[in-house]
Design an enzyme around this catalytic site. Sequence first.
Site, mmCIF file in Angstrom:
data_model
loop_
_atom_site.group_PDB
_atom_site.id
_atom_site.type_symbol
_atom_site.label_atom_id
_atom_site.label_comp_id
_atom_site.label_asym_id
_atom_site.label_seq_id
_atom_site.Cartn_x
_atom_site.Cartn_y
_atom_site.Cartn_z
ATOM 1 N N HIS A 1 0.818 -1.228 0.000
ATOM 2 C CA HIS A 1 0.000 0.000 0.000
ATOM 3 C C HIS A 1 0.844 1.268 0.000
ATOM 4 C CE1 HIS A 1 -3.617 -2.286 0.457
ATOM 5 N NE2 HIS A 1 -3.249 -2.807 1.618
ATOM 6 N N ASP B 1 -4.551 -12.968 3.352
ATOM 7 C CA ASP B 1 -5.773 -12.418 3.948
ATOM 8 C C ASP B 1 -6.999 -12.671 3.069
ATOM 9 O OD1 ASP B 1 -4.536 -10.635 2.214
ATOM 10 O OD2 ASP B 1 -4.540 -8.937 3.605
ATOM 11 N N HIS C 1 -6.184 -7.303 -0.498
ATOM 12 C CA HIS C 1 -6.373 -5.874 -0.787
ATOM 13 C C HIS C 1 -5.611 -5.470 -2.054
ATOM 14 C CE1 HIS C 1 -6.661 -6.351 3.688
ATOM 15 N NE2 HIS C 1 -7.760 -5.642 3.491
ATOM 16 N N ASP D 1 -2.444 -10.613 -2.375
ATOM 17 C CA ASP D 1 -3.046 -10.115 -1.139
ATOM 18 C C ASP D 1 -4.530 -9.800 -1.414
ATOM 19 O OD1 ASP D 1 -1.989 -8.626 1.647
ATOM 20 O OD2 ASP D 1 -3.782 -7.687 0.782
HETATM 21 N N1 Q9C Z 1 -12.156 -2.678 7.131
HETATM 22 C C1 Q9C Z 1 -2.385 -5.297 4.179
HETATM 23 O O1 Q9C Z 1 -3.017 -6.334 4.124
HETATM 24 N N2 Q9C Z 1 -7.492 -1.216 7.498
HETATM 25 N N3 Q9C Z 1 -2.935 -4.142 4.591
HETATM 26 C C2 Q9C Z 1 -8.503 -2.065 6.982
HETATM 27 C C3 Q9C Z 1 -10.753 -2.933 6.908
HETATM 28 C C4 Q9C Z 1 -6.199 -1.323 6.858
HETATM 29 C C5 Q9C Z 1 -4.318 -4.046 4.974
HETATM 30 C C6 Q9C Z 1 -9.862 -1.826 7.454
HETATM 31 C C7 Q9C Z 1 -6.015 -2.606 6.103
HETATM 32 C C8 Q9C Z 1 -4.645 -2.683 5.475
HETATM 33 C C9 Q9C Z 1 -0.938 -5.281 3.848
HETATM 34 ZN ZN ZN Z 2 -4.046 -7.210 2.636
#
Ligand code: Q9C
Ligand code: ZN
Length: 382
Positions: free
Chosen positions: A182, A325, A239, A237
Site C-alpha cells: 500500500h 488475507d 487488498h 493479497d
Molecule cells: N475494514 C495489508 O493487508 N485497514 N494491509 C482495513 C478494513 C487497513 C491491509 C480496514 C487494512 C490494510 C498489507
Molecule cells: Zn491485505
Amino acid sequence: MKVFYSDVCLKHAPQYEILSGNFVEYVESPSRITLIKEHLSQFPEKFEICSHLDYGLEPILSIHDNDYIEYLKTAYIEWCNDGGDKKGVIPETFLHKGILNSSKKNLKNIKSPLAKAGFYCFDLSCCITEDTWEASYESAQVCISAAMELLKLTSESYLNESNYIRNSPLGIFALCRPPGHHANRNVCGGYCYLNNAAIATKLLIENNKKDNNNNKENNNDDNNNKENNKLVILDIDYHHGNGTQDIFYSQSNPLYVSLHESNDYPYFTGDESEIGEGDGKGYNINISLKKETVDDEYLEKLKIVIQDKIIPYNADFLVVSLGVDTYKDDPIGGCQITTLGYKRIGNLIKSIGLPTLFIMEGGYHLETLKFNVYNVLSGFDE
Ligand code: Q9C
Ligand code: ZN
C-alpha cells in the site's frame, strides 16, 4: 527454500489502530511473522532460515522520495518534541484533494509534525512509533537480501560454477514486516511504510542475470549497453496493492497483476479499468474478486491470467506479493480461500516456471496464518 527473516522487524508494534470507528489492538502484529518462522523452522529439510545483509538506503531511495524517507526517520522525535502522544504519530488532517482547489500554500514547506503526519500518510492504520523506521528499514533489507540471493542463485556465473541444473523453479521467501504494497513513493498507509515489493522489483530489473551481480558498472543508469531483466509482480493479497500499481503505472516493465476484492480497502483504487498509462498501458492488470470467491473460482481466475498474460510476457523473474488475507476467516479481509486452497495456489504459481521471490504482505488470522503460508510455499516447491 531459503527464508529471510529478522527479529528487528518485530520492533514495530503500535498499540492500536482505528477500525470501523473503534480503537482496536493493532491487527498487523509482530507475532504474525514469528508464528510463521517457528512453523517453517520445524521443516529444516524444506526451509532454511537465513540472516540478511544491510544494503543501505540506495535501493530504498530508488523507489521512495528523499523527503519521505527523512520524514519516516524523524517523525516520531519531532512529534514527541511537539507534545504528541508517546504512543506514536497519528494524523489529524489529511492532504485531501478536495481542500486544495484554492490553496496557495507551498506544501513542500510544511513544518508542523501534525501537518506532516497528514501529508505523508493516507489512513489511520499507520501509526509511527519510536521503532517504526528501524523495523521498516529492516523489512526492506530482508527483502533486498532475498532478492540478491535470487540473483546470485540464478546468475550464469553461479550456474556454471556449480554445474547445477534445476528442473523446478527456484523460490526464495522474504518473511518480513511491516508489509509494503500500500505504500507509495511518498506516502504510508495500510500498515505499509516502505514498498518492499517495488524495491525488490527495481533491483531485480536492473541487475541482469547475464551480468556479474556485483559489477557496479552494470548498475549504472546511463550505461546504454545494459540489458534489464523483465519482471512480473503477482499480488495475491486480498487488498489492492495501490502503492505498487502507482509506482509502476507508466512503465511496461514490470507487469503488475493483482487479484483483490476491489470494493474493500483501500476503496479508491483497484478497478479493472486501471490498465496503466503511456508506456505502461496494458501492463497493469487488476482482477476483481467477490468476498464469496471460493478456491475453484480463485484458481480459475489465476490460471487464466497466468496463461493469457503472465506466461506470454516472458519475464526473467516473478515477485509474489504474498498476502493470505484472502483466507475464509481472516478478521479484516477474507474471500473464501481454504488452507488447502493455498497449496493449489502455490502449485499454480510454480507452473509459471520462473525464479520467484515471495514477499510477505497481509494475512491476519493468527491461528492458521502459518499453515496458509506454508502451503503456498510448499505447493510451489513440490
Ligand atoms: N475494514 C495489508 O493487508 N485497514 N494491509 C482495513 C478494513 C487497513 C491491509 C480496514 C487494512 C490494510 C498489507
Ligand atoms: Zn491485505
